[in-house]
Design a protein around this motif. Structure first.
Motif, PDB file in Angstrom:
ATOM      1  N   ASN A 128       0.813  -1.213   0.000  1.00 14.11           N
ATOM      2  CA  ASN A 128       0.000   0.000   0.000  1.00 14.11           C
ATOM      3  C   ASN A 128       0.848   1.266   0.000  1.00 14.11           C
ATOM      4  O   ASN A 128       0.611   2.201   0.764  1.00 14.11           O
ATOM      5  CB  ASN A 128      -0.960   0.020   1.189  1.00 14.11           C
ATOM      6  CG  ASN A 128      -2.017  -1.065   1.105  1.00 14.11           C
ATOM      7  OD1 ASN A 128      -2.744  -1.147   0.119  1.00 14.11           O
ATOM      8  ND2 ASN A 128      -2.097  -1.915   2.121  1.00 14.11           N
ATOM      9  N   ARG A 154      -2.594   4.376  -3.188  1.00  8.98           N
ATOM     10  CA  ARG A 154      -2.220   3.014  -2.823  1.00  8.98           C
ATOM     11  C   ARG A 154      -1.746   2.285  -4.072  1.00  8.98           C
ATOM     12  O   ARG A 154      -2.486   2.155  -5.038  1.00  8.98           O
ATOM     13  CB  ARG A 154      -3.398   2.264  -2.204  1.00  8.98           C
ATOM     14  CG  ARG A 154      -3.915   2.840  -0.902  1.00  8.98           C
ATOM     15  CD  ARG A 154      -5.228   2.210  -0.467  1.00  8.98           C
ATOM     16  NE  ARG A 154      -5.162   0.751  -0.404  1.00  8.98           N
ATOM     17  CZ  ARG A 154      -5.839  -0.064  -1.220  1.00  8.98           C
ATOM     18  NH1 ARG A 154      -6.629   0.431  -2.166  1.00  8.98           N
ATOM     19  NH2 ARG A 154      -5.728  -1.370  -1.089  1.00  8.98           N
ATOM     20  N   GLU A 155      -0.525   1.802  -4.054  1.00  9.37           N
ATOM     21  CA  GLU A 155       0.020   1.060  -5.191  1.00  9.37           C
ATOM     22  C   GLU A 155       1.159   0.163  -4.726  1.00  9.37           C
ATOM     23  O   GLU A 155       1.668   0.285  -3.614  1.00  9.37           O
ATOM     24  CB  GLU A 155       0.532   2.016  -6.286  1.00  9.37           C
ATOM     25  CG  GLU A 155      -0.293   2.001  -7.571  1.00  9.37           C
ATOM     26  CD  GLU A 155      -0.211   0.682  -8.343  1.00  9.37           C
ATOM     27  OE1 GLU A 155       0.507  -0.234  -7.933  1.00  9.37           O
ATOM     28  OE2 GLU A 155      -0.886   0.596  -9.380  1.00  9.37           O
ATOM     29  N   TYR A 205      -4.949  -3.085  -6.709  1.00 14.43           N
ATOM     30  CA  TYR A 205      -5.309  -1.696  -6.437  1.00 14.43           C
ATOM     31  C   TYR A 205      -6.161  -1.136  -7.588  1.00 14.43           C
ATOM     32  O   TYR A 205      -6.004  -1.547  -8.743  1.00 14.43           O
ATOM     33  CB  TYR A 205      -4.049  -0.849  -6.254  1.00 14.43           C
ATOM     34  CG  TYR A 205      -3.124  -1.404  -5.198  1.00 14.43           C
ATOM     35  CD1 TYR A 205      -3.424  -1.266  -3.845  1.00 14.43           C
ATOM     36  CD2 TYR A 205      -1.955  -2.088  -5.546  1.00 14.43           C
ATOM     37  CE1 TYR A 205      -2.584  -1.772  -2.864  1.00 14.43           C
ATOM     38  CE2 TYR A 205      -1.114  -2.601  -4.575  1.00 14.43           C
ATOM     39  CZ  TYR A 205      -1.424  -2.444  -3.230  1.00 14.43           C
ATOM     40  OH  TYR A 205      -0.600  -2.958  -2.273  1.00 14.43           O
TER      41      TYR A 205
END
Length: 247
Positions: A128, A154-155, A205
């Motif tokens: 995240n 978030r990635e 995501y």
């Protein structure tokens, strides 16, 4: 190009079949989500079709590629299941002028590694991370209308060293909450074709639902589309020295 750009959105289509978390984020599959975004952003300027790994010839027959101006590619855990004959076919299409947009984990796809000629390895962490996508090529058409920086809350993190050739043009660089940086928007020319690698887009995501990311993809399609009819360069036999003096 005066006619609509013909786009094929290719997806591995594996996580969407067996991972409930991914199904929740992408109930229509990742490739259909990307296809819908391109239709919405580009309207009458594009005709979009989808193809996926489980179809005959992985969905990329000679007929499909002949009718494709730009191919987008998302893959992750099934790179090895793509048929070598299909990779050969896509490579020839790129060399003859078809555009290719390699998304996220497609850095490890057979076709991207083939076109780059390197391992395309990198560092990664999926926790995240907050990503800031910075434009480093002001005025580049792929960056048109894209905020600076583009914030992805978030990635998955990708970090250097990214083992790729020096890009012909570097459009975006990412920074992450852990301090890492990454070359996230890389342009190449291979033969007659244009290739763009774009980092964001992990399956866990909702990145491809984000309007700013969709704008990048739409811009990349316009940039990668061939300006002329696709064809491989001809090889000529020059039998007589000085032929150009009498031509």
């Amino acid at each position: 190009m005066t006619d609509a750009i013909r786009v094929t959105v290719w997806g591995e289509n594996t996580h969407e079949q067996d991972d409930p978390a991914v199904q929740k984020v992408y109930p229509d599959t990742m490739h259909e989500t990307i296809a819908a975004a391109l239709r919405a952003k580009l309207g009458a300027d594009v005709v979009v079709r989808t193809a996926w790994l489980q179809q005959p010839e992985n969905g990329l027959t000679e007929e499909v590629l002949a009718e494709t101006d730009v191919l987008t590619w998302w893959g992750h855990r099934a790179h090895g299941e793509v048929e070598d004959a299909v990779v050969d076919r896509v490579q020839e299409a790129v060399l003859s002028g078809m555009g290719l947009i390699a998304l996220h984990s497609a850095h490890f796809s057979k076709i991207f590694k083939r076109l780059m000629g390197t391992t395309c390895s990198l560092d990664w962490r999926s926790e995240n991370d907050r990503e800031l996508l910075w434009t480093v090529a002001a005025g580049h058409p792929i960056a048109a209308g894209v905020p600076h920086p583009l914030v992805i809350e978030r990635e998955e993190m990708y970090g250097e060293l990214f083992d790729i050739p020096q890009p012909d043009e570097l459009v975006f660089v990412s920074s992450f909450s852990g301090g890492e940086v990454f070359r996230s928007g890389c342009c190449y020319r291979r033969g007659q074709g244009r290739v763009f690698y774009f980092r964001p887009g992990d399956q866990e995501y909702p990145t491809y639902h984000q309007p700013e990311i969709q704008q990048v993809l739409a811009n990349a399609v316009r940039w990668a589309a061939p300006a002329t009819q696709r064809q491989l360069p001809d090889v000529h036999h020059r039998a007589t020295p000085g032929w150009f003096e009498t031509a």
